[in-house]
Scaffold this motif. Structure first.
Motif, PDB file in Angstrom:
ATOM      1  N   CYS A 145       3.915  -6.838  -0.825  1.00 45.84           N
ATOM      2  CA  CYS A 145       4.800  -6.127   0.095  1.00 45.84           C
ATOM      3  C   CYS A 145       6.153  -6.832   0.135  1.00 45.84           C
ATOM      4  N   THR A 184       0.825  -1.215   0.000  1.00 44.64           N
ATOM      5  CA  THR A 184       0.000   0.000   0.000  1.00 44.64           C
ATOM      6  C   THR A 184       0.855   1.259   0.000  1.00 44.64           C
ATOM      7  N   CYS A 185       2.187   1.088   0.094  1.00 43.64           N
ATOM      8  CA  CYS A 185       3.062   2.268   0.196  1.00 43.64           C
ATOM      9  C   CYS A 185       3.616   2.717  -1.150  1.00 43.64           C
ATOM     10  N   THR A 238       7.622   4.664   5.683  1.00 49.48           N
ATOM     11  CA  THR A 238       6.515   5.289   4.968  1.00 49.48           C
ATOM     12  C   THR A 238       5.307   5.546   5.863  1.00 49.48           C
ATOM     13  N   HIS A 257       8.089  -0.632   3.054  1.00 52.51           N
ATOM     14  CA  HIS A 257       7.341   0.350   3.851  1.00 52.51           C
ATOM     15  C   HIS A 257       8.044   0.604   5.181  1.00 52.51           C
ATOM     16  N   LYS A 268       3.120   3.366   6.321  1.00 50.42           N
ATOM     17  CA  LYS A 268       2.067   2.500   5.769  1.00 50.42           C
ATOM     18  C   LYS A 268       2.337   1.058   6.171  1.00 50.42           C
ATOM     19  N   THR A 269       1.285   0.252   6.073  1.00 48.15           N
ATOM     20  CA  THR A 269       1.412  -1.190   6.295  1.00 48.15           C
ATOM     21  C   THR A 269       0.682  -1.898   5.156  1.00 48.15           C
ATOM     22  N   THR A 318      -1.791  -4.492   3.066  1.00 47.94           N
ATOM     23  CA  THR A 318      -3.136  -5.024   3.250  1.00 47.94           C
ATOM     24  C   THR A 318      -3.062  -6.539   3.248  1.00 47.94           C
ATOM     25  N   GLY A 339      -3.047   3.660  -4.617  1.00 50.10           N
ATOM     26  CA  GLY A 339      -3.113   3.992  -3.200  1.00 50.10           C
ATOM     27  C   GLY A 339      -4.366   4.729  -2.788  1.00 50.10           C
TER      28      GLY A 339
END
Ligand code: FES
Length: 75
Positions: free
Chosen positions: A31, A21-22, A40, A35, A42-43, A45, A61
């Protein structure tokens, strides 16, 4: 690597997935830990895929229905 203005279309397999998501992953749509390395805030999903299926994963995003593309990138 940054956000793109289009989704990733993938033939997904069953299992627990972590979608970026970053916008910084080198292994999108998944991922890769960037991140955290790049702070960032963010984490990813987390999503359990039940069956083999074609999926459109958000990479702008902005989706309101993560991890799926909802067309927001084109608005
Ligand atoms: S690398 Fe983007 S959310 Fe983990």
């Amino acid at each position: 690597m940054a956000y793109q203005n289009s989704p990733h279309i993938i033939d997904e397999t069953p299992g627990l997935k972590y979608y970026c998501t970053c916008g910084k992953s080198a292994n999108k749509p998944y991922c890769d830990g960037a991140h955290d390395r790049e702070n960032t805030g963010k984490t990813p999903t987390e999503f359990l895929v039940q069956n083999n299926k074609r999926m459109a994963i958000c990479d702008c995003g902005k989706t309101g229905n993560p991890p799926f593309c909802d067309g927001t990138h084109s608005k």
